[in-house]
Motif scaffolding. Sequence first.
Motif, PDB file in Angstrom:
ATOM      1  N   ILE A 148       0.841  -1.208   0.000  1.00  0.00           N
ATOM      2  CA  ILE A 148       0.000   0.000   0.000  1.00  0.00           C
ATOM      3  C   ILE A 148       0.874   1.256   0.000  1.00  0.00           C
ATOM      4  O   ILE A 148       0.646   2.195  -0.768  1.00  0.00           O
ATOM      5  CB  ILE A 148      -0.954   0.003   1.215  1.00  0.00           C
ATOM      6  N   ILE A 149       1.885   1.271   0.884  1.00  0.00           N
ATOM      7  CA  ILE A 149       2.807   2.415   0.948  1.00  0.00           C
ATOM      8  C   ILE A 149       3.525   2.601  -0.378  1.00  0.00           C
ATOM      9  O   ILE A 149       3.680   3.722  -0.888  1.00  0.00           O
ATOM     10  CB  ILE A 149       3.835   2.225   2.087  1.00  0.00           C
ATOM     11  N   PHE A 150       3.945   1.482  -0.985  1.00  0.00           N
ATOM     12  CA  PHE A 150       4.642   1.537  -2.263  1.00  0.00           C
ATOM     13  C   PHE A 150       3.771   2.170  -3.336  1.00  0.00           C
ATOM     14  O   PHE A 150       4.210   3.069  -4.073  1.00  0.00           O
ATOM     15  CB  PHE A 150       5.064   0.128  -2.694  1.00  0.00           C
ATOM     16  N   TRP A 151       2.516   1.739  -3.413  1.00  0.00           N
ATOM     17  CA  TRP A 151       1.629   2.269  -4.448  1.00  0.00           C
ATOM     18  C   TRP A 151       1.219   3.712  -4.169  1.00  0.00           C
ATOM     19  O   TRP A 151       1.039   4.507  -5.094  1.00  0.00           O
ATOM     20  CB  TRP A 151       0.388   1.376  -4.582  1.00  0.00           C
ATOM     21  N   ILE A 152       1.101   4.035  -2.866  1.00  0.00           N
ATOM     22  CA  ILE A 152       0.812   5.426  -2.523  1.00  0.00           C
ATOM     23  C   ILE A 152       1.967   6.329  -2.957  1.00  0.00           C
ATOM     24  O   ILE A 152       1.765   7.388  -3.564  1.00  0.00           O
ATOM     25  CB  ILE A 152       0.547   5.577  -1.007  1.00  0.00           C
ATOM     26  N   ASN A 153       3.199   5.883  -2.640  1.00  0.00           N
ATOM     27  CA  ASN A 153       4.379   6.655  -3.049  1.00  0.00           C
ATOM     28  C   ASN A 153       4.466   6.757  -4.567  1.00  0.00           C
ATOM     29  O   ASN A 153       4.793   7.818  -5.119  1.00  0.00           O
ATOM     30  CB  ASN A 153       5.655   6.016  -2.499  1.00  0.00           C
TER      31      ASN A 153
END
Length: 207
Positions: free
Chosen positions: A44-49
């Motif tokens: 999730i963090i990866f895709w948000i970034n």
Amino acid sequence: KGLIDDIAKEEYPRQIIDIKDRLTIAGQSFSGAMNSAARTFGNIIFWINTLFSTTFIFITAYLSVSYMRDLRSANKKLFLSEYKFRNVLYHSRDVIYQINIGSHCYDYMSESVQEMLGLEAEEVMKGGPEMILSRIHPEDRDRMKKRQKQNEELNNDEGLSEDSEFRIKRADGSYIWVNNKRALVRDADGKAVAIVGNVRDISVKKH
């Protein structure tokens, strides 16, 4: 009773082992669940970034393109405006000039001075206002010197509100009558920094 106690003694270790196994399985399940949650959270963090970075890049690119387009448009308008202004000055028979109040030198002299006085604009700028004053007809010179001195002592438009008319010598030695209109140029603080003028040949009217 003794038999029950013996059975209980035999069952107790097995129960302990069974509880231990269950706790181990529960721990492994919990650890697996936490790892899975961590991976999910990491994704999730990866895709948000990734989404944020992509959005930022697109916004930056859009603003850059818009800025460059507006800058090109502004430069084009400025060029056309300057071109029209210079074209008007070039074809005007009037002499346009600007005198720096601080240095008492010409900041600008239009090329039409060549047609009016037979002198190159560069030559007139180099000679300065004193050169022009020296070419004024002797009968008009004292009057123009007095007016020039008054203008230098003023920091308002009062001394420039009236046109001045005088005779000035051309390069061929002949005199022409001219009309001189002037106005003050002020900086952002309202301080007078220059005088702009428009000189017109009025010889026909005078004769």
